[in-house]
Design a protein around this motif. Structure first.
Motif, PDB file in Angstrom:
ATOM      1  N   HIS A 119       0.818  -1.204   0.000  1.00 13.96           N
ATOM      2  CA  HIS A 119       0.000   0.000   0.000  1.00 13.96           C
ATOM      3  C   HIS A 119       0.858   1.262   0.000  1.00 13.96           C
ATOM      4  N   ASN A 120       0.426   2.257  -0.738  1.00 15.65           N
ATOM      5  CA  ASN A 120       1.006   3.585  -0.681  1.00 15.65           C
ATOM      6  C   ASN A 120       0.127   4.416   0.251  1.00 15.65           C
ATOM      7  N   THR A 121       0.682   4.834   1.369  1.00 13.53           N
ATOM      8  CA  THR A 121      -0.112   5.533   2.386  1.00 13.53           C
ATOM      9  C   THR A 121      -0.054   7.050   2.260  1.00 13.53           C
ATOM     10  N   GLY A 122       0.621   7.546   1.222  1.00 14.43           N
ATOM     11  CA  GLY A 122       0.720   8.994   1.081  1.00 14.43           C
ATOM     12  C   GLY A 122       1.719   9.622   2.027  1.00 14.43           C
TER      13      GLY A 122
ATOM     14  N   HIS B 185       9.976  -2.029 -10.578  1.00 11.55           N
ATOM     15  CA  HIS B 185      10.158  -0.994 -11.602  1.00 11.55           C
ATOM     16  C   HIS B 185       8.854  -0.678 -12.334  1.00 11.55           C
ATOM     17  N   ASN B 186       7.758  -0.953 -11.649  1.00  5.83           N
ATOM     18  CA  ASN B 186       6.428  -0.635 -12.167  1.00  5.83           C
ATOM     19  C   ASN B 186       5.951   0.629 -11.453  1.00  5.83           C
ATOM     20  N   LYS B 187       5.658   1.678 -12.216  1.00  6.85           N
ATOM     21  CA  LYS B 187       5.281   2.951 -11.613  1.00  6.85           C
ATOM     22  C   LYS B 187       4.096   2.829 -10.658  1.00  6.85           C
ATOM     23  N   LYS B 188       3.214   1.864 -10.909  1.00  4.44           N
ATOM     24  CA  LYS B 188       2.061   1.675 -10.030  1.00  4.44           C
ATOM     25  C   LYS B 188       2.478   1.256  -8.623  1.00  4.44           C
ATOM     26  N   ASP B 189       3.713   0.783  -8.482  1.00  4.35           N
ATOM     27  CA  ASP B 189       4.202   0.329  -7.182  1.00  4.35           C
ATOM     28  C   ASP B 189       4.981   1.409  -6.434  1.00  4.35           C
ATOM     29  N   MET B 190       4.977   2.627  -6.951  1.00  6.14           N
ATOM     30  CA  MET B 190       5.675   3.730  -6.290  1.00  6.14           C
ATOM     31  C   MET B 190       5.177   3.923  -4.850  1.00  6.14           C
ATOM     32  N   GLY B 191       6.099   3.888  -3.916  1.00 10.08           N
ATOM     33  CA  GLY B 191       5.758   4.148  -2.524  1.00 10.08           C
ATOM     34  C   GLY B 191       4.917   3.087  -1.847  1.00 10.08           C
ATOM     35  N   LYS B 192       4.839   1.905  -2.439  1.00 10.96           N
ATOM     36  CA  LYS B 192       4.049   0.844  -1.805  1.00 10.96           C
ATOM     37  C   LYS B 192       4.919   0.042  -0.839  1.00 10.96           C
ATOM     38  N   PHE B 193       4.371  -0.171   0.358  1.00 13.70           N
ATOM     39  CA  PHE B 193       5.036  -0.973   1.378  1.00 13.70           C
ATOM     40  C   PHE B 193       4.030  -1.944   1.978  1.00 13.70           C
ATOM     41  N   ARG B 194       4.550  -3.011   2.541  1.00 14.69           N
ATOM     42  CA  ARG B 194       3.683  -4.013   3.159  1.00 14.69           C
ATOM     43  C   ARG B 194       3.112  -3.478   4.468  1.00 14.69           C
ATOM     44  N   ALA B 195       1.848  -3.735   4.698  1.00 22.77           N
ATOM     45  CA  ALA B 195       1.236  -3.371   5.975  1.00 22.77           C
ATOM     46  C   ALA B 195       1.655  -4.402   7.024  1.00 22.77           C
ATOM     47  N   PRO B 196       2.440  -4.017   8.018  1.00 25.02           N
ATOM     48  CA  PRO B 196       2.900  -4.979   9.019  1.00 25.02           C
ATOM     49  C   PRO B 196       1.777  -5.360   9.982  1.00 25.02           C
ATOM     50  N   THR B 197       1.981  -6.439  10.710  1.00 29.61           N
ATOM     51  CA  THR B 197       1.020  -6.818  11.738  1.00 29.61           C
ATOM     52  C   THR B 197       0.926  -5.710  12.793  1.00 29.61           C
ATOM     53  N   LEU B 198      -0.260  -5.558  13.376  1.00 26.88           N
ATOM     54  CA  LEU B 198      -0.446  -4.599  14.463  1.00 26.88           C
ATOM     55  C   LEU B 198      -0.347  -5.260  15.832  1.00 26.88           C
ATOM     56  N   ARG B 199      -0.078  -6.538  15.864  1.00 26.53           N
ATOM     57  CA  ARG B 199       0.071  -7.217  17.156  1.00 26.53           C
ATOM     58  C   ARG B 199       1.332  -6.701  17.853  1.00 26.53           C
ATOM     59  N   ASN B 200       1.172  -6.315  19.105  1.00 22.21           N
ATOM     60  CA  ASN B 200       2.241  -5.725  19.922  1.00 22.21           C
ATOM     61  C   ASN B 200       2.719  -4.389  19.358  1.00 22.21           C
ATOM     62  N   ILE B 201       1.874  -3.733  18.575  1.00 27.05           N
ATOM     63  CA  ILE B 201       2.279  -2.499  17.897  1.00 27.05           C
ATOM     64  C   ILE B 201       2.633  -1.383  18.878  1.00 27.05           C
ATOM     65  N   ALA B 202       2.059  -1.393  20.064  1.00 30.35           N
ATOM     66  CA  ALA B 202       2.345  -0.336  21.041  1.00 30.35           C
ATOM     67  C   ALA B 202       3.805  -0.333  21.476  1.00 30.35           C
ATOM     68  N   LEU B 203       4.512  -1.443  21.241  1.00 29.28           N
ATOM     69  CA  LEU B 203       5.897  -1.578  21.702  1.00 29.28           C
ATOM     70  C   LEU B 203       6.922  -1.291  20.623  1.00 29.28           C
ATOM     71  N   THR B 204       6.480  -1.045  19.401  1.00 27.37           N
ATOM     72  CA  THR B 204       7.419  -1.061  18.279  1.00 27.37           C
ATOM     73  C   THR B 204       7.696   0.308  17.665  1.00 27.37           C
TER      74      THR B 204
ATOM     75  N   ASN C  90      -1.983  12.692  -6.050  1.00 26.67           N
ATOM     76  CA  ASN C  90      -1.070  11.568  -5.859  1.00 26.67           C
ATOM     77  C   ASN C  90      -1.721  10.335  -6.463  1.00 26.67           C
ATOM     78  N   PRO C  91      -1.373   9.977  -7.680  1.00 25.23           N
ATOM     79  CA  PRO C  91      -2.037   8.861  -8.356  1.00 25.23           C
ATOM     80  C   PRO C  91      -1.727   7.500  -7.757  1.00 25.23           C
ATOM     81  N   TYR C  92      -0.738   7.414  -6.880  1.00 20.71           N
ATOM     82  CA  TYR C  92      -0.316   6.131  -6.332  1.00 20.71           C
ATOM     83  C   TYR C  92      -0.895   5.833  -4.952  1.00 20.71           C
ATOM     84  N   ARG C  93      -1.447   6.837  -4.305  1.00 16.42           N
ATOM     85  CA  ARG C  93      -1.937   6.645  -2.938  1.00 16.42           C
ATOM     86  C   ARG C  93      -3.118   5.687  -2.917  1.00 16.42           C
ATOM     87  N   SER C  94      -3.157   4.810  -1.923  1.00 16.73           N
ATOM     88  CA  SER C  94      -4.238   3.834  -1.781  1.00 16.73           C
ATOM     89  C   SER C  94      -5.591   4.525  -1.651  1.00 16.73           C
ATOM     90  N   PRO C  95      -6.619   3.971  -2.260  1.00 15.82           N
ATOM     91  CA  PRO C  95      -7.959   4.567  -2.124  1.00 15.82           C
ATOM     92  C   PRO C  95      -8.497   4.500  -0.704  1.00 15.82           C
TER      93      PRO C  95
END
Length: 366
Positions: free
Chosen positions: A251-254, A276-295, A325-330
């Motif tokens: 996801h591209n989160t802007g 190298h696909n422009k549609k993938d600009m700024g896309k990163f994996r959404a990590p797990t939110l488990r134990n997110i308060a510690l990270t 921003n054409p790449y940002r997730s809807p």
């Protein structure tokens, strides 16, 4: 006999006492500490989970001998007290180089469909581990060119016993090192939070009224949080024994929009750097939110310092919300919450902390 082992690290000594009194036998199948509602992870056929390989991997994980200059361990950047993450924006490698990205928490990575922040072709923990070990630009663990020196460090009576019991070889090998590390990391499963007690164990008192309000907001169309952080592991990038199809969304989160047209900094353009696909600009994996308060800090570059700031970031729809921003997730479109609702959402995220997981691994790290 004990006097002969003075100076040995506590973890190595404890391991030695275990192996010295163990009879020669076939590796023991690993027992997953999972609740009934969680399916088992998928495990590679050429690296079955065993108690012995997990013990070897754990010993290696906390040992600086695994780095080229004997100064850095895996746990240096993935500390148990931070849910195997690190309280720095980005990690520092064995040679003192700053890395590009924030250290991801090693929580439930056994369920990941992909690994690292932005790579769609790393489908196993074994492959992922090769990156921090052997990467040269920048240097992380600094194994490249130092393989024989590292293996010589590991060629001790303690490790010889461990390697023999786990992989039937007294002589340490890099292949066995990678497999053992993968199995230890794979064993780091966390599903005993207050949220789990409430949602799956039927304990209506496990969450506070504020946390329940935050839960309802999290799973609402107002915030859209659950679209990227769904499922039992609070990430769509997952697979397990009951799920044949591996979902791999990025996801591209802007977070950035360098040129007003959606470009990310040249130092890290996310999945685009691999595809190298422009549609993938700024896309990163959404990590797990488990134990997110510690990270904390958060995002791929550690640029957001707290959960409160994360909520504010998504509420405004990213850092460049009003620019094209054409790449940002809807799903990143901004939302309006009162201050009390924002606090409730953060309270819910805190309910994903697994105290049992933390106590277990902090107790066993030494």
């Amino acid at each position: 006999m004990v006097s002969n082992f003075r100076g040995i690290k506590p973890l190595l000594l404890a391991t030695l006492l275990l192996v010295l009194f163990a009879c020669s036998k076939a590796p023991t199948p690993y027992t997953w500490p999972l609740p009934d509602y969680v399916p088992k992870p998928v495990v590679p056929k050429d690296n079955p989970m065993t108690e012995e390989s997990v013990l070897l991997g754990k010993t290696l994980f906390f040992d600086t001998a695994l780095s080229g200059n004997n100064t850095l361990s895996c746990s240096s950047c993935h500390a148990p007290e931070y849910a195997f993450a690190e309280p720095k924006p980005v990690s520092i490698g064995a040679a003192g180089d700053a890395l590009n990205r924030n250290a991801l928490a090693l929580v439930n990575v056994a369920y990941n469909a992909t690994f690292t922040w932005a790579h769609n072709n790393l489908e196993s923990i074994e492959k992922q581990i090769m990156i921090p070990l052997f990467n040269e630009h920048p240097i992380e663990m600094g194994v490249t060119g130092n393989e024989q020196q590292i293996l010589a460090r590991l060629n001790t009576p303690v490790y010889q016993q461990l390697f023999e019991q786990a992989y039937s070889t007294k002589a340490p090998t890099m292949d066995a090192v990678v497999k053992a590390l993968a199995n230890y990391v794979r064993s780091l499963v966390s599903f005993n939070s207050a949220f789990d007690d409430y949602a799956y164990a039927g304990n209506d008192d496990a969450l506070t009224a504020q946390q329940i309000e935050g839960l309802n907001l999290f799973f609402s169309e107002r915030t859209e949080c659950f679209h990227c952080h769904g499922g039992v592991n609070f990430t769509q990038s997952s697979k397990h024994s009951f799920q044949a199809f591996a979902v791999q969304p990025f996801h591209n989160t802007g977070l950035y929009n360098e040129d007003g047209k959606g470009s990310y900094p040249a130092s890290d353009m996310g999945l685009y750097s691999v595809s190298h696909n422009k549609k993938d600009m700024g896309k990163f994996r959404a990590p797990t939110l488990r134990n997110i308060a510690l990270t904390a800090p958060y995002m791929h570059d550690g640029s957001i310092g707290s959960l409160e700031e994360v909520v504010e970031f998504y509420a405004r729809g990213g850092n460049k919300a009003n620019e094209l921003n054409p790449y940002r997730s809807p799903f990143i479109k901004g939302f309006s919450l009162s201050e009390s609702e924002k606090a409730a959402l953060v309270a819910f995220l805190n309910s994903l902390t697994d105290e049992k997981f933390l106590k277990t691994h902090n107790r066993h790290k030494n």
